[in-house]
Write a protein that holds these residues in place. Structure first.
Motif, PDB file in Angstrom:
ATOM      1  N   ARG A 136      -9.338   3.689  -5.263  1.00  0.00           N
ATOM      2  CA  ARG A 136     -10.819   3.989  -3.879  1.00  0.00           C
ATOM      3  C   ARG A 136     -10.709   1.931  -3.704  1.00  0.00           C
ATOM      4  O   ARG A 136     -10.396   1.785  -3.375  1.00  0.00           O
ATOM      5  CB  ARG A 136     -12.239   4.107  -3.870  1.00  0.00           C
ATOM      6  CG  ARG A 136     -11.671   5.620  -3.061  1.00  0.00           C
ATOM      7  CD  ARG A 136     -12.875   6.667  -3.075  1.00  0.00           C
ATOM      8  NE  ARG A 136     -14.165   6.501  -4.253  1.00  0.00           N
ATOM      9  CZ  ARG A 136     -14.315   7.146  -5.125  1.00  0.00           C
ATOM     10  NH1 ARG A 136     -13.224   8.468  -5.100  1.00  0.00           N
ATOM     11  NH2 ARG A 136     -15.553   6.742  -5.874  1.00  0.00           N
ATOM     12  N   LEU A 137     -10.766   1.572  -5.160  1.00  0.00           N
ATOM     13  CA  LEU A 137     -11.108   0.116  -4.796  1.00  0.00           C
ATOM     14  C   LEU A 137      -9.470  -0.661  -5.006  1.00  0.00           C
ATOM     15  O   LEU A 137      -9.852  -1.717  -4.252  1.00  0.00           O
ATOM     16  CB  LEU A 137     -11.950   0.282  -6.101  1.00  0.00           C
ATOM     17  CG  LEU A 137     -12.393  -1.852  -6.967  1.00  0.00           C
ATOM     18  CD1 LEU A 137     -13.546  -2.029  -5.572  1.00  0.00           C
ATOM     19  CD2 LEU A 137     -12.755  -1.445  -7.484  1.00  0.00           C
ATOM     20  N   LEU A 138      -9.218   0.051  -5.336  1.00  0.00           N
ATOM     21  CA  LEU A 138      -7.380  -0.400  -5.069  1.00  0.00           C
ATOM     22  C   LEU A 138      -6.692  -0.263  -3.696  1.00  0.00           C
ATOM     23  O   LEU A 138      -6.160  -1.268  -3.356  1.00  0.00           O
ATOM     24  CB  LEU A 138      -6.933   0.696  -6.357  1.00  0.00           C
ATOM     25  CG  LEU A 138      -5.116  -0.226  -6.483  1.00  0.00           C
ATOM     26  CD1 LEU A 138      -4.828   0.112  -8.145  1.00  0.00           C
ATOM     27  CD2 LEU A 138      -4.411   0.275  -5.470  1.00  0.00           C
ATOM     28  N   LEU A 139      -6.998   0.622  -2.632  1.00  0.00           N
ATOM     29  CA  LEU A 139      -7.052   0.719  -1.499  1.00  0.00           C
ATOM     30  C   LEU A 139      -7.182  -0.331  -0.802  1.00  0.00           C
ATOM     31  O   LEU A 139      -7.348  -1.252   0.015  1.00  0.00           O
ATOM     32  CB  LEU A 139      -6.740   2.221  -1.778  1.00  0.00           C
ATOM     33  CG  LEU A 139      -6.003   3.478  -2.513  1.00  0.00           C
ATOM     34  CD1 LEU A 139      -6.474   4.945  -1.854  1.00  0.00           C
ATOM     35  CD2 LEU A 139      -4.742   3.130  -1.954  1.00  0.00           C
ATOM     36  N   GLU A 140      -8.926  -0.624  -1.591  1.00  0.00           N
ATOM     37  CA  GLU A 140      -9.758  -1.104  -0.622  1.00  0.00           C
ATOM     38  C   GLU A 140      -9.576  -2.549  -0.358  1.00  0.00           C
ATOM     39  O   GLU A 140      -8.900  -3.303   0.552  1.00  0.00           O
ATOM     40  CB  GLU A 140     -11.432  -1.334  -1.052  1.00  0.00           C
ATOM     41  CG  GLU A 140     -11.506   0.367   0.230  1.00  0.00           C
ATOM     42  CD  GLU A 140     -12.944   0.748  -0.700  1.00  0.00           C
ATOM     43  OE1 GLU A 140     -14.193   0.070  -1.583  1.00  0.00           O
ATOM     44  OE2 GLU A 140     -13.478   1.412  -0.380  1.00  0.00           O
ATOM     45  N   LYS A 141      -8.596  -3.224  -1.488  1.00  0.00           N
ATOM     46  CA  LYS A 141      -8.424  -4.446  -2.201  1.00  0.00           C
ATOM     47  C   LYS A 141      -7.469  -4.951  -1.683  1.00  0.00           C
ATOM     48  O   LYS A 141      -6.820  -6.019  -1.147  1.00  0.00           O
ATOM     49  CB  LYS A 141      -8.694  -4.342  -3.853  1.00  0.00           C
ATOM     50  CG  LYS A 141      -9.864  -4.739  -4.392  1.00  0.00           C
ATOM     51  CD  LYS A 141     -10.151  -5.370  -6.148  1.00  0.00           C
ATOM     52  CE  LYS A 141     -10.605  -5.527  -6.111  1.00  0.00           C
ATOM     53  NZ  LYS A 141     -12.227  -7.338  -5.538  1.00  0.00           N
ATOM     54  N   ARG A 142      -6.347  -3.871  -1.661  1.00  0.00           N
ATOM     55  CA  ARG A 142      -4.840  -4.127  -1.188  1.00  0.00           C
ATOM     56  C   ARG A 142      -4.390  -4.285   0.694  1.00  0.00           C
ATOM     57  O   ARG A 142      -3.829  -5.124   0.694  1.00  0.00           O
ATOM     58  CB  ARG A 142      -4.535  -2.516  -1.854  1.00  0.00           C
ATOM     59  CG  ARG A 142      -2.318  -2.609  -1.090  1.00  0.00           C
ATOM     60  CD  ARG A 142      -2.104  -4.399  -1.749  1.00  0.00           C
ATOM     61  NE  ARG A 142      -0.832  -4.852  -1.658  1.00  0.00           N
ATOM     62  CZ  ARG A 142       0.246  -5.543  -1.601  1.00  0.00           C
ATOM     63  NH1 ARG A 142      -0.596  -7.193  -2.346  1.00  0.00           N
ATOM     64  NH2 ARG A 142       1.311  -5.116  -1.478  1.00  0.00           N
ATOM     65  N   TYR A 143      -5.237  -3.006   0.828  1.00  0.00           N
ATOM     66  CA  TYR A 143      -4.976  -2.905   2.502  1.00  0.00           C
ATOM     67  C   TYR A 143      -6.572  -3.258   3.411  1.00  0.00           C
ATOM     68  O   TYR A 143      -5.501  -3.173   4.932  1.00  0.00           O
ATOM     69  CB  TYR A 143      -4.654  -1.075   2.374  1.00  0.00           C
ATOM     70  CG  TYR A 143      -3.950  -0.761   1.778  1.00  0.00           C
ATOM     71  CD1 TYR A 143      -1.978  -1.419   2.349  1.00  0.00           C
ATOM     72  CD2 TYR A 143      -3.820  -0.289   0.735  1.00  0.00           C
ATOM     73  CE1 TYR A 143      -0.996  -1.392   1.981  1.00  0.00           C
ATOM     74  CE2 TYR A 143      -2.244   0.385  -0.404  1.00  0.00           C
ATOM     75  CZ  TYR A 143      -1.388  -0.349   0.931  1.00  0.00           C
ATOM     76  OH  TYR A 143      -0.388   0.072  -0.222  1.00  0.00           O
ATOM     77  N   LEU A 144      -7.390  -3.299   3.053  1.00  0.00           N
ATOM     78  CA  LEU A 144      -8.780  -3.581   3.656  1.00  0.00           C
ATOM     79  C   LEU A 144      -8.763  -4.943   3.126  1.00  0.00           C
ATOM     80  O   LEU A 144      -8.753  -5.937   4.252  1.00  0.00           O
ATOM     81  CB  LEU A 144     -10.096  -2.715   3.605  1.00  0.00           C
ATOM     82  CG  LEU A 144      -9.668  -1.351   3.956  1.00  0.00           C
ATOM     83  CD1 LEU A 144     -10.659  -0.993   3.206  1.00  0.00           C
ATOM     84  CD2 LEU A 144      -9.609  -1.846   5.233  1.00  0.00           C
ATOM     85  N   VAL A 145      -8.575  -5.842   2.194  1.00  0.00           N
ATOM     86  CA  VAL A 145      -8.865  -7.305   2.209  1.00  0.00           C
ATOM     87  C   VAL A 145      -7.770  -7.991   1.774  1.00  0.00           C
ATOM     88  O   VAL A 145      -7.801  -9.042   1.753  1.00  0.00           O
ATOM     89  CB  VAL A 145      -9.675  -7.193   0.475  1.00  0.00           C
ATOM     90  CG1 VAL A 145     -10.137  -8.406   0.452  1.00  0.00           C
ATOM     91  CG2 VAL A 145     -11.025  -6.499   0.515  1.00  0.00           C
ATOM     92  N   PHE A 146      -6.666  -7.026   1.909  1.00  0.00           N
ATOM     93  CA  PHE A 146      -5.400  -7.455   2.064  1.00  0.00           C
ATOM     94  C   PHE A 146      -5.071  -8.531   0.732  1.00  0.00           C
ATOM     95  O   PHE A 146      -4.176  -9.762   0.910  1.00  0.00           O
ATOM     96  CB  PHE A 146      -4.951  -8.566   2.651  1.00  0.00           C
ATOM     97  CG  PHE A 146      -5.933  -7.919   3.884  1.00  0.00           C
ATOM     98  CD1 PHE A 146      -4.746  -6.407   4.514  1.00  0.00           C
ATOM     99  CD2 PHE A 146      -6.322  -8.230   5.621  1.00  0.00           C
ATOM    100  CE1 PHE A 146      -4.782  -6.191   5.310  1.00  0.00           C
ATOM    101  CE2 PHE A 146      -6.569  -7.423   5.823  1.00  0.00           C
ATOM    102  CZ  PHE A 146      -5.990  -6.383   6.636  1.00  0.00           C
ATOM    103  N   GLU A 147      -5.404  -7.822  -0.434  1.00  0.00           N
ATOM    104  CA  GLU A 147      -5.349  -8.760  -2.177  1.00  0.00           C
ATOM    105  C   GLU A 147      -3.990  -9.039  -2.251  1.00  0.00           C
ATOM    106  O   GLU A 147      -4.126  -8.299  -2.243  1.00  0.00           O
ATOM    107  CB  GLU A 147      -5.970  -9.108  -2.791  1.00  0.00           C
ATOM    108  CG  GLU A 147      -7.333  -9.488  -2.888  1.00  0.00           C
ATOM    109  CD  GLU A 147      -8.862  -8.920  -3.497  1.00  0.00           C
ATOM    110  OE1 GLU A 147      -7.623  -8.143  -4.560  1.00  0.00           O
ATOM    111  OE2 GLU A 147     -10.016  -9.095  -3.561  1.00  0.00           O
TER     112      GLU A 147
END
Length: 145
Positions: A98-109
């Protein structure tokens, strides 16, 4: 595109694309405002053909207002889309996924930033990303039925 026909990556990437579109429109808005500033300075310098310049200024102001409204609408859509994506990501098992998906697709890191933030290697980050996408894809297909 219909959500039921999207892959996990396509679905998750929608927010990034919409964010990029908003940024592009903000750049265009800046250009319009620069044009308006140039027209205003020209009005001060030239009194001849004042009617023509006033219409040009009015047209530019209308375009600026329309562009600002489009941007506001797309920002609202982005907020809604991110909430929808976040809701779907919350269904993925595993806090790391979940954390990885959030960082990649919601925060755009980017990948290196995610790996560094989470103290993982980039290879481990990619492996977990693939696992997370498989889980997300499974959830997406189940939700679309």
């Amino acid at each position: 595109m219909d959500r039921s026909k999207m892959t996990a990556k396509q679905y998750l990437s929608q927010a990034y694309r919409l964010d990029e579109r908003i940024n592009s429109k903000l750049e265009q808005l800046g250009q319009l405002k620069t044009m308006a500033t140039n027209i205003t300075s020209n009005l001060s310098e030239v009194c001849v053909q004042k009617t023509h310049n006033n219409h040009q200024m009015e047209d530019t102001i209308v375009k600026i207002i329309e562009q600002e409204q489009e941007i506001d609408d797309e920002i609202d859509a982005l907020v809604d889309l991110k909430a929808e994506i976040r809701h779907m990501v919350d269904k993925v098992p595993g806090i790391d996924h979940r954390l990885l998906l959030e960082k990649r697709y919601l925060v755009f890191e980017d990948w290196s930033q995610i790996a560094m933030d989470l103290n993982w290697s980039v290879q481990h980050t990619f492996r977990l990303h693939n696992e997370a996408l498989r889980e997300f894809d499974r959830i997406l297909k189940a939700e679309s039925k």
